[in-house]
Design a protein around this motif. Structure first.
Motif, PDB file in Angstrom:
ATOM      1  N   GLU A 296     -22.928 -47.386  -1.515  1.00  8.36           N
ATOM      2  CA  GLU A 296     -22.532 -48.610  -2.289  1.00  8.36           C
ATOM      3  C   GLU A 296     -21.372 -49.190  -2.130  1.00  8.36           C
ATOM      4  O   GLU A 296     -20.987 -50.282  -2.623  1.00  8.36           O
ATOM      5  CB  GLU A 296     -23.119 -48.220  -3.736  1.00  8.36           C
ATOM      6  N   ASP A 297     -20.152 -48.492  -1.391  1.00  7.42           N
ATOM      7  CA  ASP A 297     -18.970 -48.670  -1.352  1.00  7.42           C
ATOM      8  C   ASP A 297     -18.869 -49.844  -0.004  1.00  7.42           C
ATOM      9  O   ASP A 297     -17.729 -50.529   0.282  1.00  7.42           O
ATOM     10  CB  ASP A 297     -17.841 -47.722  -1.208  1.00  7.42           C
ATOM     11  N   VAL A 298     -19.925 -49.812   0.674  1.00 14.93           N
ATOM     12  CA  VAL A 298     -19.973 -50.605   2.014  1.00 14.93           C
ATOM     13  C   VAL A 298     -20.904 -51.663   1.985  1.00 14.93           C
ATOM     14  O   VAL A 298     -22.035 -51.362   1.895  1.00 14.93           O
ATOM     15  CB  VAL A 298     -20.248 -49.386   3.073  1.00 14.93           C
ATOM     16  N   PRO A 299     -20.518 -52.910   2.353  1.00 16.00           N
ATOM     17  CA  PRO A 299     -21.496 -54.048   2.521  1.00 16.00           C
ATOM     18  C   PRO A 299     -22.620 -53.561   3.412  1.00 16.00           C
ATOM     19  O   PRO A 299     -22.546 -53.009   4.421  1.00 16.00           O
ATOM     20  CB  PRO A 299     -20.525 -55.133   2.994  1.00 16.00           C
ATOM     21  N   ASN A 300     -23.812 -54.279   3.005  1.00 17.62           N
ATOM     22  CA  ASN A 300     -25.072 -53.867   3.968  1.00 17.62           C
ATOM     23  C   ASN A 300     -24.957 -54.342   5.445  1.00 17.62           C
ATOM     24  O   ASN A 300     -25.553 -53.676   6.303  1.00 17.62           O
ATOM     25  CB  ASN A 300     -26.457 -54.511   3.254  1.00 17.62           C
ATOM     26  N   ASP A 301     -24.201 -55.423   5.473  1.00 16.25           N
ATOM     27  CA  ASP A 301     -24.124 -56.018   6.807  1.00 16.25           C
ATOM     28  C   ASP A 301     -22.923 -55.579   7.847  1.00 16.25           C
ATOM     29  O   ASP A 301     -22.336 -56.499   8.453  1.00 16.25           O
ATOM     30  CB  ASP A 301     -24.108 -57.558   6.989  1.00 16.25           C
ATOM     31  N   TYR A 302     -22.421 -54.365   7.285  1.00 15.97           N
ATOM     32  CA  TYR A 302     -21.109 -54.017   7.755  1.00 15.97           C
ATOM     33  C   TYR A 302     -21.024 -53.961   9.306  1.00 15.97           C
ATOM     34  O   TYR A 302     -20.162 -54.279  10.030  1.00 15.97           O
ATOM     35  CB  TYR A 302     -20.567 -52.728   7.433  1.00 15.97           C
ATOM     36  N   LEU A 303     -22.073 -53.295   9.884  1.00 18.47           N
ATOM     37  CA  LEU A 303     -22.144 -53.025  11.344  1.00 18.47           C
ATOM     38  C   LEU A 303     -22.528 -54.453  12.182  1.00 18.47           C
ATOM     39  O   LEU A 303     -21.923 -54.565  13.088  1.00 18.47           O
ATOM     40  CB  LEU A 303     -23.381 -52.076  11.847  1.00 18.47           C
ATOM     41  N   GLU A 304     -23.305 -55.273  11.580  1.00 15.86           N
ATOM     42  CA  GLU A 304     -23.331 -56.640  12.261  1.00 15.86           C
ATOM     43  C   GLU A 304     -22.086 -57.296  12.265  1.00 15.86           C
ATOM     44  O   GLU A 304     -21.625 -57.924  13.151  1.00 15.86           O
ATOM     45  CB  GLU A 304     -24.343 -57.433  11.465  1.00 15.86           C
ATOM     46  N   GLN A 305     -21.148 -57.138  11.186  1.00 18.25           N
ATOM     47  CA  GLN A 305     -20.026 -57.909  11.166  1.00 18.25           C
ATOM     48  C   GLN A 305     -19.131 -57.427  12.306  1.00 18.25           C
ATOM     49  O   GLN A 305     -18.375 -58.124  12.960  1.00 18.25           O
ATOM     50  CB  GLN A 305     -19.195 -57.753   9.558  1.00 18.25           C
ATOM     51  N   ILE A 306     -19.131 -56.005  12.157  1.00 14.74           N
ATOM     52  CA  ILE A 306     -18.169 -55.476  13.071  1.00 14.74           C
ATOM     53  C   ILE A 306     -18.400 -55.671  14.517  1.00 14.74           C
ATOM     54  O   ILE A 306     -17.541 -56.040  15.336  1.00 14.74           O
ATOM     55  CB  ILE A 306     -18.037 -53.835  12.877  1.00 14.74           C
ATOM     56  N   LEU A 307     -19.740 -55.727  14.911  1.00 21.10           N
ATOM     57  CA  LEU A 307     -20.260 -55.907  16.354  1.00 21.10           C
ATOM     58  C   LEU A 307     -20.070 -57.296  16.741  1.00 21.10           C
ATOM     59  O   LEU A 307     -19.728 -57.700  17.883  1.00 21.10           O
ATOM     60  CB  LEU A 307     -21.490 -55.553  16.468  1.00 21.10           C
ATOM     61  N   ILE A 308     -20.224 -58.277  15.998  1.00 20.16           N
ATOM     62  CA  ILE A 308     -20.212 -59.797  16.171  1.00 20.16           C
ATOM     63  C   ILE A 308     -18.415 -59.743  16.547  1.00 20.16           C
ATOM     64  O   ILE A 308     -18.078 -60.824  17.262  1.00 20.16           O
ATOM     65  CB  ILE A 308     -20.597 -60.793  15.027  1.00 20.16           C
ATOM     66  N   ASP A 309     -17.828 -59.492  15.747  1.00 20.87           N
ATOM     67  CA  ASP A 309     -16.159 -59.612  15.916  1.00 20.87           C
ATOM     68  C   ASP A 309     -15.760 -58.837  16.994  1.00 20.87           C
ATOM     69  O   ASP A 309     -15.119 -59.625  17.941  1.00 20.87           O
ATOM     70  CB  ASP A 309     -15.514 -59.064  14.581  1.00 20.87           C
ATOM     71  N   PHE A 310     -16.503 -57.888  17.437  1.00 23.42           N
ATOM     72  CA  PHE A 310     -16.216 -57.041  19.017  1.00 23.42           C
ATOM     73  C   PHE A 310     -16.595 -58.225  19.956  1.00 23.42           C
ATOM     74  O   PHE A 310     -15.588 -58.250  20.969  1.00 23.42           O
ATOM     75  CB  PHE A 310     -17.020 -55.919  19.004  1.00 23.42           C
TER      76      PHE A 310
END
Length: 464
Positions: A296-310
């Protein structure tokens, strides 16, 4: 007189359950244990030859400790090498030999103090005559002392890895033991920097010897992703990562990180019934405290955010139209994923489809991907100012995978016009000869429309 050596050896045997369990092993394990510093494994086949040479030269220039080991090679002993044996890497030399060609020599030391390489550029080899006084320039001594030179290309034939101990004085070590909940679950931890700092992150799985009771146990792929988190906007930016089939992997920033909050995501592909436990370590220029995060401390779309930024930082853009682009990451990116990002910067709607050719990859089964089949991916409608991400997970090592986009198609999409066109298509189909009987009252027809197949039923009877 050096009693501490025997005491240390006994302690190491105690940690590893027995003296027998400490036989063999690899240099990186002892390097890290003795120094607490990260010992990074460079897999030679992962890099281009020129890039690997530059990396090793840089590591040596920075004062790091380097070691290597031979692989199982039936020709090793023929040339004076010991199979499955560790060597120190003590020097690298480069000389111009004419016509723009360079001679690259690497110096190794057999820790046993004897048994040396007998091929080109060995102590007695005539290869040294390629440059006058070359033997004297590098200080070759014709003596069976375990120290020898060899050509860098020969080195790559017999040695698959180089281990680099990245020790720094006055750096701080910390660790935290973690337990992974499931095979797809990413364990998350955080640290907060109050000042600029260099940080190296390690994931340490237990060594193979600890899993002797697990049937058919093999070392599994592991992943680390470092990202900076902005608590005010709940957004992530990509910092660094690593992905290897190794018991220990490291993600390095190689630059000072700015003050702020950083999240670390870790995963080991773990198909066994036993629980997966591993250790997260930090090695940094200032003290760090590690805190494990809950889901619950991590946004659900964390991986999508990181990969798009990459993708925005690391991948090139291919123009599909004036306002739409395709970005593909299909090489070893230290993430364990291959990706495609389709972006629509216009105020119009588009549809995009492509045939995807891939090998040893599988679509991720989550909301990051659009409509898909075995060999094609249809993103569907690209709404205005929308970005869609397709993600494939690696099934093997990065150099054994393949991803390519062919037959790319992009067209304007009008929802109302599309509905009208489909209605006309259905009307024409039932006016034609391709109707099939479902029962006495109901007929159906299969209609192909662009990338879709529409199955239409029509009831000619009076019953519902």
């Amino acid at each position: 007189r050096e009693l501490w050596v025997q005491v240390l050896e006994k302690a190491w045997a105690k940690i590893n359950t027995s003296y027998a369990a400490t036989i063999a092993g690899i240099p990186s394990e002892s390097f890290s244990t003795l120094s607490e510093a990260p010992c990074v494994t460079y897999i030679h086949r992962k890099y281009k030859v020129d890039d690997l040479w530059k990396m090793l030269k840089k590591a040596k220039a920075m004062g790091y400790y380097l070691a290597t080991n031979t692989k199982a090679n039936p020709n090793a002993e023929k040339y004076g090498l010991v199979e499955g044996h560790a060597y120190s890497l003590t020097n690298l030399e480069e000389f111009e030999i004419g016509n723009g060609k360079m001679l690259r020599l690497i110096q190794l030391r057999n820790r046993c103090g004897s048994f040396e390489w007998t091929g080109n550029f060995s102590d007695q080899s005539p290869s040294w005559d390629i440059i006058p006084n070359l033997r004297q320039k590098v200080g070759v001594i014709n003596k069976d002392d375990g120290i020898f030179y060899m050509d860098f290309n020969d080195f790559l034939k017999f040695y698959p890895y180089t281990f680099v101990l990245k020790y720094h004085k006055n750096f701080y070590y910390n660790y935290k033991k973690l337990e992974q909940q499931s095979i797809e679950h990413n364990t998350c931890a955080k640290f907060i920097l109050s000042q600029k700092a260099i940080v190296k992150i390690g994931l340490h799985a237990k060594q193979l010897r600890f899993y002797d009771k697990v049937p058919n146990y093999e070392v599994q792929p592991a992943r680390i992703i470092i990202s900076k988190f902005d608590p005010s906007t709940k957004t992530y930016t990509y910092i660094g990562s690593d992905y290897h089939t190794e018991e220990t992997i490291y993600a390095e920033t190689n630059r000072h990180l700015e003050p702020g909050e950083y999240h670390i995501f870790l995963n080991v592909y773990w198909p066994y019934s036993t629980k997966d436990n591993y250790t997260l370590s930090t090695y940094s220029s200032c003290p760090l405290e590690i805190e494990e995060l809950k889901k619950e401390d991590v946004p659900n779309d964390y991986l999508e955010q990181i990969l798009i930024d990459f993708m925005d930082k690391k991948s090139k853009k291919e123009m599909l139209s004036l306002d739409t682009t395709l970005q593909v990451s299909d090489e070893d990116n230290d993430l364990g994923f291959n990706m495609a990002l389709i972006s629509n910067e216009s105020d119009k709607q588009f549809k995009f489809s492509a045939t995807v050719q891939y090998q040893n990859l599988v679509f991720m089964e989550d909301d990051l991907v659009g409509k898909r089949s075995k060999n094609s991916a249809t993103v569907g409608v690209l709404h205005k100012k929308e970005r869609k991400l397709l993600v494939w997970k690696l099934l093997k090592e990065p150099w054994e995978t393949k991803l390519g986009f062919v037959e790319k198609k992009l067209w304007l999409y009008n929802e109302e016009q599309t509905k009208q066109d489909e209605l006309e298509l259905i009307t024409r189909a039932f006016g034609g000869l391709n109707k099939k009987r479902f029962n006495d009252d109901i007929f159906y027809s299969e209609i192909e429309n662009e990338e879709d197949i529409i199955l239409v039923f029509k009831n000619f009877g009076r019953k519902t």
